[in-house]
Design a protein around this motif. Structure first.
Motif, mmCIF file in Angstrom:
data_model
loop_
_atom_site.group_PDB
_atom_site.id
_atom_site.type_symbol
_atom_site.label_atom_id
_atom_site.label_comp_id
_atom_site.label_asym_id
_atom_site.label_seq_id
_atom_site.Cartn_x
_atom_site.Cartn_y
_atom_site.Cartn_z
ATOM 1 N N LEU A 145 1.232 -1.190 0.291
ATOM 2 C CA LEU A 145 -0.037 -0.355 -0.478
ATOM 3 C C LEU A 145 0.572 1.344 0.151
ATOM 4 O O LEU A 145 0.658 2.133 -0.656
ATOM 5 C CB LEU A 145 -0.753 0.256 0.873
ATOM 6 N N SER A 146 1.831 0.862 0.841
ATOM 7 C CA SER A 146 2.972 2.377 0.592
ATOM 8 C C SER A 146 3.266 2.762 -0.538
ATOM 9 O O SER A 146 3.763 3.580 -1.151
ATOM 10 C CB SER A 146 3.906 2.243 2.162
ATOM 11 N N GLN A 147 3.208 1.158 -1.338
ATOM 12 C CA GLN A 147 4.469 1.524 -2.913
ATOM 13 C C GLN A 147 3.019 2.249 -3.481
ATOM 14 O O GLN A 147 4.056 3.033 -4.131
ATOM 15 C CB GLN A 147 4.801 -0.256 -3.461
ATOM 16 N N LEU A 148 1.928 1.268 -3.705
ATOM 17 C CA LEU A 148 1.052 2.442 -4.672
ATOM 18 C C LEU A 148 0.591 3.064 -4.143
ATOM 19 O O LEU A 148 -0.515 4.143 -5.233
ATOM 20 C CB LEU A 148 0.166 1.186 -4.932
ATOM 21 N N SER A 149 0.475 3.629 -2.572
ATOM 22 C CA SER A 149 0.087 4.590 -1.922
ATOM 23 C C SER A 149 -1.290 4.718 -2.218
ATOM 24 O O SER A 149 -2.265 4.975 -3.189
ATOM 25 C CB SER A 149 0.311 6.232 -3.130
ATOM 26 N N ILE B 268 -4.896 5.935 -5.075
ATOM 27 C CA ILE B 268 -5.425 5.087 -5.319
ATOM 28 C C ILE B 268 -6.883 5.869 -5.093
ATOM 29 O O ILE B 268 -8.010 5.750 -6.075
ATOM 30 C CB ILE B 268 -5.593 3.655 -4.451
ATOM 31 N N ARG B 269 -7.584 6.068 -4.242
ATOM 32 C CA ARG B 269 -8.109 7.383 -3.417
ATOM 33 C C ARG B 269 -8.432 7.989 -4.392
ATOM 34 O O ARG B 269 -9.474 8.893 -5.090
ATOM 35 C CB ARG B 269 -8.536 6.852 -2.532
ATOM 36 N N MET B 270 -7.412 9.016 -5.058
ATOM 37 C CA MET B 270 -7.668 10.441 -5.868
ATOM 38 C C MET B 270 -8.172 9.469 -7.793
ATOM 39 O O MET B 270 -9.479 10.094 -8.145
ATOM 40 C CB MET B 270 -6.243 10.672 -6.097
ATOM 41 N N LEU B 271 -8.187 8.508 -7.780
ATOM 42 C CA LEU B 271 -7.451 7.738 -9.098
ATOM 43 C C LEU B 271 -9.203 7.430 -8.944
ATOM 44 O O LEU B 271 -9.784 7.496 -9.895
ATOM 45 C CB LEU B 271 -7.029 6.379 -9.091
ATOM 46 N N LEU C 233 0.869 5.640 -9.941
ATOM 47 C CA LEU C 233 0.713 3.846 -9.690
ATOM 48 C C LEU C 233 1.372 3.550 -10.658
ATOM 49 O O LEU C 233 2.050 2.808 -10.201
ATOM 50 C CB LEU C 233 -0.758 4.266 -10.111
ATOM 51 N N CYS C 234 1.479 3.903 -12.230
ATOM 52 C CA CYS C 234 1.977 2.892 -12.912
ATOM 53 C C CYS C 234 3.312 2.846 -13.435
ATOM 54 O O CYS C 234 3.628 2.623 -13.310
ATOM 55 C CB CYS C 234 1.846 3.666 -14.615
#
Length: 380
Positions: free
Chosen positions: A6-10, A14-17, A33-34
């Motif tokens: 989760l720290s890697q993908l933030s 994710i919430r913003m996306l 994220l990409c």
């Protein structure tokens, strides 16, 4: 997913996306994220969740979000196959980068795209680093002359003498196909023999120099010469501190183009825009600067028209100048890279028509920020 993942993908990205209503903010989150997916070592479970996020991006209603996905992961083997196939079916500006570079496609995937006869997509496949003989057949079958010329010039395309003969025969009156073959690094003798009856004096001399064709054959071909136009793709090298001299040199060499002005404006390089428009319009830089920033849209429109820009390009330059001024006056202390990132994100969401090439250019600039910037030489 683990906390580490989760720290890697933030979680914030994710919430913003998933939730943010603003297209450009979702695109920014998608690109971050990409980049993480591209560079991180994820477990099988983490890859599965990352794949779900990528699928979600590929279905976003906003083209800029899907384009951010396509441009950022165009070279990555971590792009899931099913997501790549979805992107390949999208609009050209999203499909082309992936079709051009992605290693996750197999020939069957690409043949299905070729059968659509979509010109930009066929040309993108013809330009891939490796094109099998089977794909060559399908490109000849479904592509137009431009795609076949791209294929002929591609050293990574496995073209047999028979296939070369078919290409030359089918486009007998099209000089670009023969010239494209000549540009190949290693031209088999059998293909050279087929070229001889198709090329002009000018092309024959190039063939002589590059592939050791006997001079008497080149002289014999002189009788079959005809006029042609050659479009050079200029390598725009912007490494200089002396902006005035640099712009003057670009103008003298015919490389100071409206497209270059437009892209510099979108990248927040307003000093270059001022110098460039002044040089093209034949006025002082100080006057051009006033017209860019202080004279309103009509003064800038007149300047752009005198410089040879279209109305659409002038509107884009004006909008870019407004965004540049708003960011400068926001009171926020941006570093240079973040300023440019915000600038590009905003110009990409302008309600103005940008060509696919310009959209891809700006997205690739976003992806490359921090890895060297051809405009970033103190021209802001």
């Amino acid at each position: 997913m683990s906390k580490a993942a989760l720290s890697q993908l933030s979680e914030n990205d994710i919430r913003m996306l998933v939730r943010h209503p603003d297209n450009e903010m979702r695109a920014m989150a998608a690109q971050r994220l990409c980049r993480t997916v591209r560079g991180a070592e994820l477990s099988e479970g983490e890859r599965e969740i990352a794949g779900e996020l990528l699928t979600y991006m590929a279905k976003d209603a906003a083209a800029i979000v899907r384009r951010a996905l396509a441009v950022t992961l165009k070279n990555s083997p971590k792009l899931p196959h099913d997501v790549a196939v979805m992107l390949a079916k999208d609009i050209d500006s999203i499909a082309v980068p992936v079709l051009n570079f992605s290693p996750v496609f197999n020939d069957d995937d690409l043949i299905e795209v070729l059968r659509s006869k979509a010109a930009a997509k066929v040309a993108a496949i013809a330009r891939r680093p490796s094109v099998s003989g089977g794909l060559v057949n399908e490109i000849i079958r479904f592509g137009d002359s431009k795609a076949v010329a791209v294929l002929a010039a591609n050293d990574g395309a496995d073209i047999s003498p028979d296939q070369a003969g078919e290409m030359l025969a089918r486009y007998r009156s099209n000089d670009l196909i023969a010239e494209a073959f000549i540009r190949r690094r290693d031209l088999p003798t059998a293909i050279i023999e087929r070229l001889i009856t198709h090329i002009s004096e000018e092309a024959a001399l190039v063939l002589t120099r590059k592939h050791a064709v006997p001079v008497d054959i080149a002289i014999d071909l002189a009788n079959r010469s005809r006029e042609r136009a050659t479009i050079d793709l200029i390598d725009q090298s912007f490494r200089t501190r002396d902006l005035a001299l640099f712009v003057a040199r670009l103008k003298d060499e015919g490389r100071l183009t409206p497209t270059l002005i437009l892209r510099a404006a979108g990248c927040a390089r307003m000093r270059f825009v001022e110098h460039g428009l002044a040089a093209l319009a034949g006025i002082r830089v100080s006057k051009a600067a006033l017209m860019v920033h202080d004279a309103g849209p009509f003064g800038l429109k007149a300047l752009c028209a005198r410089a040879g820009l279209t109305d659409a390009q002038a509107k884009f330059v004006h909008a870019s100048a407004v965004i540049f001024r708003d960011l400068e006056m926001s009171g926020i202390s941006y570093d240079a890279e973040y300023f440019q990132e915000m600038m590009i994100l905003r110009v990409l969401t302008l309600p103005l028509k940008l060509s696919d090439a310009d959209q891809i250019y700006f997205l690739e600039k976003l992806d490359g920020l921090g890895e060297g910037d051809i405009f970033n030489e103190g021209w802001g």
